[in-house]
Design an enzyme around this catalytic site. Sequence first.
Site, PDB file in Angstrom:
ATOM      1  CG  ASP A  43      39.753  33.546  35.160  1.00  0.00           C
ATOM      2  OD1 ASP A  43      39.600  33.401  36.379  1.00  0.00           O
ATOM      3  OD2 ASP A  43      40.124  34.619  34.634  1.00  0.00           O
ATOM      4  CG  ASP A  69      44.771  39.096  37.958  1.00  0.00           C
ATOM      5  OD1 ASP A  69      44.185  38.155  38.512  1.00  0.00           O
ATOM      6  OD2 ASP A  69      44.400  39.575  36.880  1.00  0.00           O
TER       7      ASP A  69
HETATM    8  C1  GAL Z   1      41.422  37.374  35.552  1.00  0.00           C
HETATM    9  C2  GAL Z   1      42.684  36.550  35.519  1.00  0.00           C
HETATM   10  C3  GAL Z   1      43.647  37.187  34.555  1.00  0.00           C
HETATM   11  C4  GAL Z   1      43.000  37.280  33.187  1.00  0.00           C
HETATM   12  C5  GAL Z   1      41.667  38.009  33.263  1.00  0.00           C
HETATM   13  C6  GAL Z   1      40.915  37.956  31.948  1.00  0.00           C
HETATM   14  O1  GAL Z   1      40.515  36.751  36.385  1.00  0.00           O
HETATM   15  O2  GAL Z   1      43.226  36.469  36.806  1.00  0.00           O
HETATM   16  O3  GAL Z   1      44.837  36.432  34.504  1.00  0.00           O
HETATM   17  O4  GAL Z   1      42.812  35.983  32.677  1.00  0.00           O
HETATM   18  O5  GAL Z   1      40.842  37.440  34.246  1.00  0.00           O
HETATM   19  O6  GAL Z   1      39.700  38.642  31.988  1.00  0.00           O
END
Ligand code: GAL
Length: 418
Positions: free
Chosen positions: A162, A222
């Site tokens: 991510d 998200d």
């Molecule tokens: C965001 C992501 C979420 C989750 C989160 C964790 O960037 O879109 O799904 O993984 O980070 O910190």
Amino acid sequence: MRTRITLLLLAALLGAAASARAQSASQPETRPRSNGLALTPPMGWSSWNQFGDDINEAIVTGTIDAMVANGMRDVGYVFVNLDDGWQRYKGSRKAHPLEYDPVKFPRGIAYLAEYAHARGMKLGIYSGPGETTCAGYTGSIGNEVRDAAMFASWGIDHLKYDSCCSHKNAPPPVVQKIFRDMSNALLAQKRGVVLHACHCGWANIWEWAPALGVNHWRIGQDISDDFNYPGNREGYYFDVLDMLDRGVGLEKYSAPGHWNDYDMLIVGLNGKSGELVGTGASNIEYRTHFSLWAMVDSPLLVGADVRHLDAYSLETLTNKEIIALNQDKAGSIARRAVDNGELQIFVKELADGAVAVLLLNRGAATANMSFSPRRDFAMPIDRYSVRDLWAHRDLGVHDGVFTAEVQSHEARVFLIRR
Ligand code: GAL
């Protein structure tokens, strides 16, 4: 003379090869790179939507046990994915190694992988191409080879990698490199690891992710626990309909092994997530969300606490006839064949020649919706049988137009066969 001609020929051939190499260096590879995995969209559970980083060993083993007991595993939900928060340290990777948190996970991650494997399931983990992850834990940047080897040695089957919406305005080669480095590192392992590249749907990731060997990529920021919230919550979150609309035009990038990811499911959160914003959706809206994610071949990663699912949510998530659309081996993503604003019809062609038809009512009032395969889908089908995939009922043979009543925010899903 003959030697001169041979030399000239050789020089010409070498020149052609060099220019082909130069061309391939300047033009990124576009053919999909296969690790042989995710030939249908991955199905499972992920810790983030319900728990955020407040996760631990008991939640994971309890989740695995629940998915075995409540039938979820047996209808295809085999991944159990730890999202952010399994790591020991918060702060930069330069300052800290990447290790599991021994308080949250006293027996370690390999223990959980074994626990999952012994029950016919798989374990996923999370990291990112930065000094820190989105929730501030140590990331993997510069340590891709070491981390991929560590994940493989633990028995990991899925990695969510991510960027946390970073590199938004970086040149494409820079963005591609951060994901390529981890993809290469995973491919070098003996273990097959499904790779999810999470990049907030930026940089047209769908255009180049398959060539890097990425198995699924988020198409947007998200999801929130909302069906149709006016605008974006906090200027960031997408509700179900926002995410659905975000996917229009991206259908052609999805294919077996490489999928558009509409984000984790919100079915069953009921506005009570410990992490996600949103006020929740109605049972019908959650069912619609699930039907739509199935039709567009999104990974089906449940975000609710499956140890305490209400009966309606469990029935929604385990509808085998809807899941079969998502897991159909043709991998042909649904197209929006009819769009009257509030009333929309999606069509998905299946490997065995059947056609799934989803009637979506985005409006506030119940509506009668009709379709004719020939008129609306340009399909040479005049006489066809209809099956209702939520009522689990055959509705007989029909000629030309078929009509059904669709409640506000409902999706009715039919399977038609010549
Ligand atoms: C965001 C992501 C979420 C989750 C989160 C964790 O960037 O879109 O799904 O993984 O980070 O910190």
